[in-house]
Design a protein around this motif. Structure first.
Motif, PDB file in Angstrom:
ATOM      1  N   GLN A 100       1.643 -43.781  44.308  1.00  0.00           N
ATOM      2  CA  GLN A 100       2.902 -43.333  44.892  1.00  0.00           C
ATOM      3  C   GLN A 100       2.679 -42.989  46.365  1.00  0.00           C
ATOM      4  O   GLN A 100       1.549 -42.974  46.843  1.00  0.00           O
ATOM      5  N   ASN A 101       3.762 -42.735  47.072  1.00  0.00           N
ATOM      6  CA  ASN A 101       3.674 -42.554  48.519  1.00  0.00           C
ATOM      7  C   ASN A 101       3.996 -41.131  48.972  1.00  0.00           C
ATOM      8  O   ASN A 101       4.126 -40.885  50.164  1.00  0.00           O
ATOM      9  N   ALA A 102       4.162 -40.204  48.038  1.00  0.00           N
ATOM     10  CA  ALA A 102       4.526 -38.840  48.402  1.00  0.00           C
ATOM     11  C   ALA A 102       3.295 -38.047  48.832  1.00  0.00           C
ATOM     12  O   ALA A 102       2.207 -38.202  48.282  1.00  0.00           O
ATOM     13  N   ASN A 103       3.493 -37.188  49.830  1.00  0.00           N
ATOM     14  CA  ASN A 103       2.466 -36.251  50.293  1.00  0.00           C
ATOM     15  C   ASN A 103       3.134 -34.892  50.438  1.00  0.00           C
ATOM     16  O   ASN A 103       3.869 -34.665  51.397  1.00  0.00           O
ATOM     17  N   GLU A 104       2.885 -34.005  49.477  1.00  0.00           N
ATOM     18  CA  GLU A 104       3.627 -32.748  49.465  1.00  0.00           C
ATOM     19  C   GLU A 104       2.759 -31.577  49.002  1.00  0.00           C
ATOM     20  O   GLU A 104       1.763 -31.746  48.290  1.00  0.00           O
ATOM     21  N   LEU A 105       3.197 -30.398  49.426  1.00  0.00           N
ATOM     22  CA  LEU A 105       2.663 -29.138  48.936  1.00  0.00           C
ATOM     23  C   LEU A 105       3.795 -28.424  48.206  1.00  0.00           C
ATOM     24  O   LEU A 105       4.885 -28.234  48.766  1.00  0.00           O
TER      25      LEU A 105
END
Length: 421
Positions: free
Chosen positions: A314-319
């Motif tokens: 997937q392409n998400a980058n989150e905290l």
């Protein structure tokens, strides 16, 4: 993850080749990993402890105990770093341990995986660890990492045709051309594809957030291959304390907080109570977009990261920041877009995050986290961190970086120990 890879694998064939009503077979060319074996006795006799340090060539899991940092170099062994003076760390020794990925330390005993076995060492003298024993075959079907995770492995070669019970220590990626049967609904025979693809006490060490080993009271909890193992560490040697517990979710990390284990999976966070240490009890889960994630917890707030550019696809980058004061009903408070977050650590309201280097935040108000950034050190690809006693230890692709955070307004790098060939 294995199920996802299988679905991608089989769908690839269905896209590349059309099905015909006139022919129930097809010749296909594909790549697959074939196992490399080692005799079990030779494998188990390969452990070596050396006071001569070995160059660290690859980042790995980390554990801090008694002023020493232990770095697991995947499939090679454990590097011993004398960190009594963080501004001048010294590579002090090496434990050669095939198949090692994770470790944990309690009461001067270092416990580590070695593919399917649990091995332990006495580190009363950190510079001269002493091999004490091994529990064999406790991590069912634990396997080495693959050269290219897009391709599965030959299950039959690994498990059905391994009469000698040799140990799988590696892979050979091969190309095959075969004629296979189609089934009625999909293109190719399901049975064939199935066989060809991957079906806090002072006495404790401090693990990084990427660890699959967690400690609670006198017990070691490990999560490998969707299964939780529990070992009793109260005696002279670890004892398997309960039957394996199927967790599922492709659990990748575990973090012990209060009476609970917080586990990171590709699809979210799982929470199990260990009030009864031998009967972990599912409390809840928090789902998010598909991604790989470690978890750390402090003051009933859980911090979770997901990042792209990995096998999670997937392409998400989150905290994410989650209220876990009620472990049966965790509530997501807020999420923040990041660059490519990986490991993280929390110490008394200060959050350390591997993202575009190292980012440090004051975390007392989750809604204002980004505006409360204390520092951002760039120029390295951080993997995991351990904060302890005003020293932040960060393992990165190219080195072990350490920072003094005794003054939060002036967080400064104090050393780097190079990693690389």
């Amino acid at each position: 993850m294995k199920k996802l890879l299988y679905l991608l694998y089989i769908s690839t064939f269905c896209v590349l080749y059309s099905c015909s009503d006139n022919d129930n077979t097809e010749t296909i060319t594909y790549k697959i990993h074939e196992p490399v074996f080692m005799n079990a006795t030779t494998f188990r006799n390969s452990v070596k402890v050396s006071v001569t340090p070995q160059k660290i060539t690859q980042k790995g899991k980390i554990c801090f105990y008694g002023d020493y940092l232990y770095i697991s170099e995947p499939d090679k062994g454990i590097h011993i770093i004398d960190n009594r003076i963080p501004s001048s760390p010294k590579n002090a020794g090496f434990i050669e341990l095939m198949g090692n990925a994770d470790l944990s330390i309690r009461n001067n005993m270092l416990y580590a995986d070695s593919y399917i076995d649990l091995v332990w060492f006495d580190i009363s003298n950190p510079a001269k660890p002493e091999l004490k024993g091994r529990l064999e075959n406790v991590f069912e079907k634990a396997l080495p990492p693959m050269e290219d995770f897009r391709f599965g492995y030959d299950y039959a070669m690994c498990y059905l045709n391994n009469d000698n019970k040799d140990i799988i220590i590696g892979w050979t990626l091969v190309e095959r051309t075969e004629t296979v049967k189609r089934n009625m609904i999909g293109c190719y025979d399901y049975a064939y594809m199935q066989n060809s693809s991957n079906s806090g006490s002072g006495a404790n060490g401090l693990n990084g957030s990427m660890s699959r080993f967690g400690l609670y009271q006198d017990y070691l909890y490990t999560v490998i291959n969707n299964t939780m193992n529990i070992f009793n560490l109260s005696g002279d040697k670890p004892v398997k304390a309960a039957d394996n517990i199927y967790i599922g979710g492709n659990v990748e990390t575990i973090f012990s907080y209060k009476d609970n284990m917080f586990m990171g999976t590709p699809t979210g966070m799982l929470i199990y109570s260990v009030k009864d240490p031998l009967k972990p009890d599912y409390q809840s889960s928090l789902q998010h977009v598909y991604g790989c994630d470690p978890v750390v917890v402090e003051d009933d707030l859980a911090y979770v990261t997901i990042h792209s550019g990995n096998m999670c696809g997937q392409n998400a980058n989150e905290l994410f920041i989650v209220d876990v004061s009620d472990v049966k009903m965790p509530k997501q408070i807020v999420s923040y877009t990041m660059t490519g977050p990986k490991g993280l650590g929390i110490d008394n309201g200060t959050l350390f995050l591997c993202d575009d280097g190292l980012k440090v935040y004051k975390s007392d108000d989750p809604q204002k986290l980004i505006s409360n950034q204390l520092a951002h050190h760039k120029g390295m690809n951080g993997y995991d961190v351990i904060p302890h006693d005003n020293t932040l230890m960060m393992i990165a692709e190219d080195g072990l970086y350490q920072y003094d955070y005794s003054d939060l307004q002036n967080i400064r790098q104090i050393s780097v120990l190079t990693i690389g060939k």
